[in-house]
Enzyme design. Structure first.
Site, PDB file in Angstrom:
ATOM      1  NE  ARG B  17     -14.671  -3.632  42.940  1.00 14.21           N
ATOM      2  CZ  ARG B  17     -15.500  -4.237  42.074  1.00 14.21           C
ATOM      3  NH1 ARG B  17     -15.786  -3.678  40.912  1.00 14.21           N
ATOM      4  NH2 ARG B  17     -16.062  -5.391  42.374  1.00 14.21           N
ATOM      5  CB  CYS B  85      -2.518   3.714  28.267  1.00 16.84           C
ATOM      6  SG  CYS B  85      -1.987   4.184  29.912  1.00 16.84           S
ATOM      7  CB  CYS B 208      -2.468  12.621  37.043  1.00 14.33           C
ATOM      8  SG  CYS B 208      -1.099  13.781  37.023  1.00 14.33           S
TER       9      CYS B 208
END
Lengths: 135, 388
Positions: B17, B85, B208
């Protein structure tokens, strides 16, 4: 970049001489300094000399390099299980990626680990290499 | 303790983005969540936001008040939660506890990460800070390398095959192809996964999760007032949180993620359900091996049978327990700090029956499972269409 020298200096002896921690109550050992035993909660921890030989518990060949290893790899990283059962993470050197195996006997090697920048602090520490049979 | 409900969800398109800054991404997702809940920003009493490393990725720390400011929350309390995460999964958990305690009645929980402003090697270094910097990363361990060590042991101990890892990627890409907000809306094959470049063997690029910019947000309220705002509030039935050693080498068996086992057992107990009652789950597939191990550690299958579970199609949409209908971290994308709440967004849409082409028919109970680092943090939430 944050200044790393005091941190590096504090840990140098453990990394140069492979000193570890041992709980005098339950016998649990670990590579890093600890003040409290992670198994039995005892605060009676002594500094010990860890064995300099062990075997490979698991390994990988790192191809996607972190910024600090730019231009260095691919390199082998492993969890090594030392003779007394202590496990640690280390690079495996003097070994081709296709030759590394789980269970392979390895020994301590004192090596350069990295450098902060072109004229920055140089880090040293432990790596492991295959034990070559001399018989 | 009061029950908690989700009454609004919002999420940006995930991906590269370059058109948006960190704050823009967050405000976009947050405004959508407010609109979805049909509430004014004045009604939000506090903001909980997950963010891993804005300091490293965009040079900005102290992001909670920044985001509250740009969202015009007018001096309301704003908390930033960091758990690698699992940052926004943990933010969601703290927000649940804040409402359950009675301190707040309505809060916003979000997560955001803007990763593509720095180079890939730098991102690899930032990821590595989620492990033990002194005793792992210092010596050259990367996060993919840690999961590669886990994968190799799992292959040795249980006979898990590279093809089975690849099947996780294939499934999650297939689901993402049906998700208009996913980063990768295309399918891959087992052959393509296995032919993709090695990141850290045995893990390939297509094993991944990617580098992603994105944000997600949800509105939570006390269950007693939820019907005022939503036709179909989705209730939090249970949760669990656990930690494990920061260094992988300090665990006795690296093929089990102990924090996943502990957190999920707490969540099942609190919700009063068993694994077989889960209709749909968003699991932490930062690497394909992680999804396989999670099947086992969450009790979806026997230990060591995770490879077989994917192979037999049990986690496909239409299977016994559909997993990662959104595309997961692998293909929906993994903007680290936003991932936990993005999982909640998917489960809420599934339980509302609003998941479009990827809808699991008749889904009543859903789960989110969010992991930090090499498994040092795990947070699990269980959701239901019916209040417990």
């Amino acid at each position: 970049m944050m200044p790393k020298s005091p941190r590096i200096w504090q840990l140098a002896e453990r990394r140069y001489r492979l000193l570890g921690s041992k709980c005098t109550v339950c016998g649990k050992t670990s590579v890093g300094p600890r003040s409290v035993c992670p198994i039995c909660n005892s605060e009676k921890i002594e500094t010990i000399q860890l064995p300099s030989t062990g075997t490979i518990y698991s390994y990988t060949v790192v191809h996607a390099l972190p910024a600090e290893k730019s231009g260095y790899g691919p390199y082998i990283m492993a969890i090594v299980e030392l003779e007394d059962g202590t496990k640690l993470t280390a690079e495996i050197v003097d070994c081709e990626p296709e030759d590394v195996k789980i269970g392979m006997p390895v020994e301590l090697a004192f090596r350069l680990i990295g450098q902060e920048s072109e004229h920055g602090i140089i880090y040293y520490g432990y790596k492991f290499r295959p034990i070559i049979s001399r018989t | 303790m009061r029950d908690v409900a989700v009454i609004g969800v919002g999420m940006t398109k995930f991906g590269e983005r370059w058109d948006k800054q960190l704050r823009d991404l967050f405000v976009e997702a947050a405004n959508e969540a407010l609109k979805d809940a049909n509430i004014g920003r004045d009604e939000v009493q506090a903001l909980f936001v997950g963010n891993f490393s804005a300091g490293s990725f965009v040079g900005q720390e102290h992001v909670a008040p920044l985001l509250a400011d740009y969202l015009s929350l007018k001096s309301k309390p704003a908390f930033r939660i960091e758990s690698a995460c699992a940052s926004s999964g943990m933010a969601f958990n703290l927000a649940c506890m804040a409402i359950a305690s009675g301190i707040y009645d309505i809060v916003m929980v979000g997560g955001v990460e803007k990763m593509t402003d720095v180079s890939v090697p730098e991102i690899t270094s930032v990821h590595a800070k989620a492990m033990d910097v002194e005793w792992e990363s210092f010596f050259g361990l990367t996060l993919p390398a840690a999961f590669a060590l886990i994968a190799r042991r799992h292959m040795i101990q249980y006979g898990t095959k590279p093809e089975q890892l690849a099947m996780v990627s294939v499934k999650n890409h297939r689901n993402a192809a049906k998700n208009p907000l996913a980063q990768f809306q295309f399918e891959v094959t087992i052959e393509r996964v296995l032919a993709s470049p090695i990141v850290s063997d045995p893990l390939h690029v297509l094993d991944c999760s990617p580098i992603t910019d994105g944000a997600a947000a949800v509105i939570l309220c006390s269950a007693d007032i939820a019907k005022k705002y939503a036709d179909t509030p989705i209730y939090v039935l249970g949760f669990g949180v656990a930690s494990d050693s920061i260094a992988l080498h300090d665990r006795s068996d690296i093929t089990t993620l102990g924090a996943v086992v502990k957190a999920s057992r707490q969540a099942y107990k609190m919700a009063g359900i068993e694994p077989k009652n889960i209709d749909v789950a968003e699991l932490h597939d930062n690497f394909t091996i992680t999804e396989i191990i999670s099947y086992e550690d969450l009790g979806f299958c026997e230990k060591g049978k995770g490879g077989l579970m994917i192979q037999e199609g049990e986690t496909e949409i239409g299977g016994r327990i559909p997993v990662n209908t959104s595309g997961g971290l692998k293909a929906r994308g993994n903007p680290i700090g936003a991932t936990g709440v993005a999982q909640v967004v998917e489960i809420v849409q599934q339980l509302r029956g609003e998941a479009g082409k990827r809808q699991v028919s008749g889904a009543e109970v859903g789960m989110t499972q969010n992991i930090g680092g090499s498994g040092s943090t795990c947070v699990v939430h269980i959701f239901g269409r019916q209040r417990r």
